[in-house]
Design a protein around this motif. Structure first.
Motif, PDB file in Angstrom:
ATOM      1  N   ILE A  16       0.789  -1.156   0.055  1.00  0.00           N
ATOM      2  CA  ILE A  16       0.289   0.022  -0.007  1.00  0.00           C
ATOM      3  C   ILE A  16       1.030   1.325   0.007  1.00  0.00           C
ATOM      4  O   ILE A  16       0.468   2.412  -0.856  1.00  0.00           O
ATOM      5  CB  ILE A  16      -0.965  -0.040   1.136  1.00  0.00           C
ATOM      6  N   PRO A  17       1.928   1.412   0.869  1.00  0.00           N
ATOM      7  CA  PRO A  17       2.814   2.526   0.668  1.00  0.00           C
ATOM      8  C   PRO A  17       3.493   2.828  -0.720  1.00  0.00           C
ATOM      9  O   PRO A  17       3.345   3.941  -1.229  1.00  0.00           O
ATOM     10  CB  PRO A  17       3.729   2.364   1.904  1.00  0.00           C
ATOM     11  N   ASN A  18       3.842   1.751  -1.316  1.00  0.00           N
ATOM     12  CA  ASN A  18       4.494   1.898  -2.688  1.00  0.00           C
ATOM     13  C   ASN A  18       3.289   2.334  -3.596  1.00  0.00           C
ATOM     14  O   ASN A  18       3.612   3.168  -4.684  1.00  0.00           O
ATOM     15  CB  ASN A  18       5.067   0.715  -3.067  1.00  0.00           C
ATOM     16  N   LEU A  19       2.132   1.567  -3.439  1.00  0.00           N
ATOM     17  CA  LEU A  19       1.059   1.886  -4.467  1.00  0.00           C
ATOM     18  C   LEU A  19       0.473   3.462  -4.423  1.00  0.00           C
ATOM     19  O   LEU A  19       0.581   4.070  -5.392  1.00  0.00           O
ATOM     20  CB  LEU A  19       0.012   0.949  -4.079  1.00  0.00           C
ATOM     21  N   TRP A  20       0.499   3.754  -3.166  1.00  0.00           N
ATOM     22  CA  TRP A  20       0.087   5.377  -2.749  1.00  0.00           C
ATOM     23  C   TRP A  20       1.101   6.135  -3.594  1.00  0.00           C
ATOM     24  O   TRP A  20       0.793   7.009  -4.247  1.00  0.00           O
ATOM     25  CB  TRP A  20      -0.108   5.399  -1.481  1.00  0.00           C
ATOM     26  N   ARG A  21       2.249   5.845  -3.107  1.00  0.00           N
ATOM     27  CA  ARG A  21       3.354   6.836  -3.629  1.00  0.00           C
ATOM     28  C   ARG A  21       3.622   6.939  -4.995  1.00  0.00           C
ATOM     29  O   ARG A  21       3.764   8.012  -5.852  1.00  0.00           O
ATOM     30  CB  ARG A  21       4.959   6.177  -2.987  1.00  0.00           C
ATOM     31  N   ASP A  22       3.672   5.766  -5.746  1.00  0.00           N
ATOM     32  CA  ASP A  22       4.106   5.615  -7.199  1.00  0.00           C
ATOM     33  C   ASP A  22       2.814   6.279  -8.102  1.00  0.00           C
ATOM     34  O   ASP A  22       2.934   6.776  -8.969  1.00  0.00           O
ATOM     35  CB  ASP A  22       4.216   4.020  -7.502  1.00  0.00           C
ATOM     36  N   TYR A  23       1.567   6.069  -7.524  1.00  0.00           N
ATOM     37  CA  TYR A  23       0.493   6.714  -8.045  1.00  0.00           C
ATOM     38  C   TYR A  23       0.683   8.152  -8.058  1.00  0.00           C
ATOM     39  O   TYR A  23       0.212   8.758  -9.147  1.00  0.00           O
ATOM     40  CB  TYR A  23      -0.866   6.267  -7.521  1.00  0.00           C
ATOM     41  N   LEU A  24       0.769   8.629  -7.085  1.00  0.00           N
ATOM     42  CA  LEU A  24       1.115  10.230  -6.923  1.00  0.00           C
ATOM     43  C   LEU A  24       2.128  10.698  -7.613  1.00  0.00           C
ATOM     44  O   LEU A  24       1.932  11.707  -8.273  1.00  0.00           O
ATOM     45  CB  LEU A  24       1.129  10.629  -5.444  1.00  0.00           C
ATOM     46  N   VAL A  25       3.208  10.220  -7.646  1.00  0.00           N
ATOM     47  CA  VAL A  25       4.313  10.660  -8.396  1.00  0.00           C
ATOM     48  C   VAL A  25       4.043  10.530  -9.968  1.00  0.00           C
ATOM     49  O   VAL A  25       4.446  11.405 -10.479  1.00  0.00           O
ATOM     50  CB  VAL A  25       5.630   9.610  -8.262  1.00  0.00           C
ATOM     51  N   THR A  26       3.311   9.370 -10.561  1.00  0.00           N
ATOM     52  CA  THR A  26       3.302   9.248 -12.051  1.00  0.00           C
ATOM     53  C   THR A  26       2.008  10.576 -12.222  1.00  0.00           C
ATOM     54  O   THR A  26       2.201  11.133 -13.329  1.00  0.00           O
ATOM     55  CB  THR A  26       2.348   7.940 -12.034  1.00  0.00           C
ATOM     56  N   ALA A  27       1.087  10.611 -11.480  1.00  0.00           N
ATOM     57  CA  ALA A  27       0.182  11.722 -11.503  1.00  0.00           C
ATOM     58  C   ALA A  27       0.673  12.960 -11.772  1.00  0.00           C
ATOM     59  O   ALA A  27       0.654  13.884 -12.641  1.00  0.00           O
ATOM     60  CB  ALA A  27      -0.983  11.822 -10.510  1.00  0.00           C
ATOM     61  N   LEU A  28       1.662  13.370 -10.805  1.00  0.00           N
ATOM     62  CA  LEU A  28       2.318  14.662 -10.715  1.00  0.00           C
ATOM     63  C   LEU A  28       3.247  14.783 -12.072  1.00  0.00           C
ATOM     64  O   LEU A  28       3.359  16.063 -12.631  1.00  0.00           O
ATOM     65  CB  LEU A  28       3.147  14.885  -9.493  1.00  0.00           C
ATOM     66  N   GLN A  29       3.732  13.589 -12.431  1.00  0.00           N
ATOM     67  CA  GLN A  29       4.738  13.714 -13.577  1.00  0.00           C
ATOM     68  C   GLN A  29       3.892  13.844 -14.854  1.00  0.00           C
ATOM     69  O   GLN A  29       4.237  14.520 -15.773  1.00  0.00           O
ATOM     70  CB  GLN A  29       5.600  12.589 -13.656  1.00  0.00           C
ATOM     71  N   GLN A  30       2.608  13.627 -14.801  1.00  0.00           N
ATOM     72  CA  GLN A  30       1.779  13.556 -16.029  1.00  0.00           C
ATOM     73  C   GLN A  30       1.078  15.177 -16.010  1.00  0.00           C
ATOM     74  O   GLN A  30       0.687  15.465 -17.063  1.00  0.00           O
ATOM     75  CB  GLN A  30       0.504  12.717 -16.036  1.00  0.00           C
ATOM     76  N   ASP A  31       1.299  15.927 -15.094  1.00  0.00           N
ATOM     77  CA  ASP A  31       0.486  17.253 -14.752  1.00  0.00           C
ATOM     78  C   ASP A  31       1.466  18.171 -15.265  1.00  0.00           C
ATOM     79  O   ASP A  31       2.617  18.465 -14.702  1.00  0.00           O
ATOM     80  CB  ASP A  31      -0.059  17.608 -13.472  1.00  0.00           C
ATOM     81  N   SER A  32       1.124  19.025 -16.269  1.00  0.00           N
ATOM     82  CA  SER A  32       2.230  19.868 -16.796  1.00  0.00           C
ATOM     83  C   SER A  32       2.520  21.248 -15.872  1.00  0.00           C
ATOM     84  O   SER A  32       3.499  21.803 -16.187  1.00  0.00           O
ATOM     85  CB  SER A  32       1.814  20.698 -18.242  1.00  0.00           C
ATOM     86  N   ARG A  33       1.649  21.203 -14.750  1.00  0.00           N
ATOM     87  CA  ARG A  33       2.198  22.444 -13.758  1.00  0.00           C
ATOM     88  C   ARG A  33       3.203  21.841 -12.902  1.00  0.00           C
ATOM     89  O   ARG A  33       3.517  22.804 -11.791  1.00  0.00           O
ATOM     90  CB  ARG A  33       0.996  22.589 -13.179  1.00  0.00           C
ATOM     91  N   PHE A  34       3.770  20.754 -12.978  1.00  0.00           N
ATOM     92  CA  PHE A  34       4.558  20.117 -12.085  1.00  0.00           C
ATOM     93  C   PHE A  34       5.868  19.830 -12.818  1.00  0.00           C
ATOM     94  O   PHE A  34       5.664  19.253 -14.018  1.00  0.00           O
ATOM     95  CB  PHE A  34       4.195  18.935 -11.144  1.00  0.00           C
ATOM     96  N   ALA A  35       7.055  19.852 -12.502  1.00  0.00           N
ATOM     97  CA  ALA A  35       8.153  19.432 -13.294  1.00  0.00           C
ATOM     98  C   ALA A  35       9.514  19.056 -12.123  1.00  0.00           C
ATOM     99  O   ALA A  35       9.407  19.443 -10.946  1.00  0.00           O
ATOM    100  CB  ALA A  35       8.781  20.586 -13.857  1.00  0.00           C
TER     101      ALA A  35
END
Length: 206
Positions: free
Chosen positions: A88-107
């Motif tokens: 669960i910790p890895n699932l939560w972290r990896d989901y959030l990292v991927t989502a932020l990387q997909q968002d052009s407002r974050f780099a």
């Protein structure tokens, strides 16, 4: 009605193959579920950079990969024959990292899996990530706490509680996982908006 903004993937994990002469019973297949974000935001300028997302702190069963369920008036249990594709910790972290990387407002978003330089760290604690039965129906819940920390000074720049819930459409595991997908998408949007608000406050105070 929440807009679906994530993908649910089912991978059928097969047990280890046993030789023909083995006296052991064949292992039962286990459904392995994963959550994949699909929250791409395009055409917007970068506002938040150099952020490292850490694995959330968890306790007890939350540190494993079980799909947790809390029946009414009973202790926490698990869905038999089903689990997450990662802890669960890895699932939560990896989901959030991927989502932020997909968002052009974050780099320049990274995780603690690869220790690259970062100005800020997102520290979190996850207290609940489970299905809870309420009035006979499953509701998936997430409870925790977030802190944005300066990577050099270790000073806490901002913090907030995280508490969300999403009713499942039914009692089947697939329907519960779909509710988790919607919950993760909602929580990610909340975290993104919070980070953007913190960034704006920080810039205006300079």
């Amino acid at each position: 009605m929440l807009r679906r903004a994530g993908k649910v993937t089912l991978v059928l994990g097969l047990g280890l193959a046993l030789s023909a002469c083995s006296l052991l019973p064949a292992a039962k297949p286990v459904q392995s579920w994963t959550l994949t974000p699909d929250l791409t935001t395009t055409g917007k300028a970068v506002q938040v950079t150099d952020l490292r997302v850490l694995r959330p702190q968890t306790q007890d069963l939350l540190s494993g990969s079980y799909l947790l369920v809390v029946p009414e008036g009973q202790p926490v249990s698990v869905y038999k024959g089903a689990r997450w594709s990662a802890s669960i910790p890895n699932l939560w972290r990896d989901y959030l990292v991927t989502a932020l990387q997909q968002d052009s407002r974050f780099a320049r978003i990274s995780s603690d899996e690869v220790r690259v330089a970062a100005r800020h760290e997102l520290v979190s604690r996850l207290d609940a990530f489970q299905s809870e039965y309420r009035n006979g129906q499953p509701v998936v819940v997430m409870r925790g706490y977030l802190q944005l920390v300066d990577a050099d000074s270790r000073a806490i720049l901002a913090e907030r509680a995280l508490e969300l819930s999403q009713p499942a459409k039914g009692k089947e595991v697939a329907e519960v996982v779909e509710a988790f997908s919607e919950l993760m998408a909602t929580s990610t949007r909340e975290i993104e908006n919070w980070l953007l608000d913190v960034q704006q406050v920080d810039q205006s105070s300079r």
